[in-house]
Write an enzyme that holds these catalytic residues in place. Sequence first.
Site, mmCIF file in Angstrom:
data_model
loop_
_atom_site.group_PDB
_atom_site.id
_atom_site.type_symbol
_atom_site.label_atom_id
_atom_site.label_comp_id
_atom_site.label_asym_id
_atom_site.label_seq_id
_atom_site.Cartn_x
_atom_site.Cartn_y
_atom_site.Cartn_z
ATOM 1 N N HIS A 46 31.130 57.900 12.864
ATOM 2 C CA HIS A 46 31.490 57.418 11.530
ATOM 3 C C HIS A 46 30.741 58.324 10.540
ATOM 4 C CE1 HIS A 46 32.661 54.968 8.278
ATOM 5 N NE2 HIS A 46 32.234 53.786 8.673
ATOM 6 N N ARG A 104 34.675 48.487 2.955
ATOM 7 C CA ARG A 104 33.916 49.509 2.227
ATOM 8 C C ARG A 104 34.506 50.907 2.347
ATOM 9 N NH1 ARG A 104 31.009 45.391 3.064
ATOM 10 N NH2 ARG A 104 32.169 45.448 5.006
#
Length: 304
Positions: free
Chosen positions: A129, A51
Amino acid sequence: MRHLMNITDFSVEEINELIEVSKDIINNGSKYSEKCKGKQLATLFFEPSTRTRLSFESAMLSLGGSVLGFSSASSSSTAKGESVGDTIQTVSCYADIIAMRHPKEGAPEVAAQTTLVPIINAGDGGHNHPTQTLTDLLTISQEKGTLDNLTIGLCGDLKFGRTVHSLITAMSRYKNVKFILISPVELQLPDYIIKDVLEKNNIEYKVTQSMEEYMDELDILYMTRVQKERFFNEADYIRLKDYYILDCNKLGKAKKDLCIMHPLPRVNEIAKEVDSDPRAAYFRQVKYGKYIRMALILKLLEIK
Ligand code: CP
């Protein structure tokens, strides 16, 4: 020149602005199709991804720019012993902006010391992240209509799940947000997040090992996989990997407007049958990831 290392590099106002730009991209995509004409994004992935890497590439292509990069350390000169600093200095001679993922915590900060262009942390070890967090914030904003007054259940690997650490940090800056921390004892949220984020900011939280105990209170259920790649001991991973499996039965007491999220990839922690429940937002979340990364690229390249 700005980088994105950690979600707190952006103020709440800047994050809200990124969300608004993303919503405009969703509604008026063609307006943005040439914004990055002539610009190049390098995606340097020293660790696997589907992704994050592909959404960055899709984002840049949809902005009219182009992409280059590598998808594993073994296909770059890292395999010959080149340092992160030298790799980044080299690639910043070719690209206008770099998104990098690395298994070592802090590697993007090392990269920031030698780069000539903006660096985006696309995941560093079990640490942060931030672009997943931007994705999550856009998802919550779109699905719930607000980022305030929410009870968020975080379930699974809260120890190694870097998306969880970044999301708690980000959501702690919004009003009246509560967390339910659902994990086995061995995978509980690290103390530094509890002390430095939750307790320091007087955020209400509850700790439980039961997925069902607080199900009826949740506005968001954020599922995570057990992070196999961060375990030292295979036996521990096997013992814990199927600790939580969300299925339709376990959603029995859940609110009608619960929003079920997952950063993906999923392993076993959400049964396939849940995918057809309208509350399952995790594949819509994937799509939001592209739009927020488009907005992020524009911001870091200072393109209006
Ligand atoms: N959510 C996420 O980071 O997915 P990938 O590992 O596939 O990039």
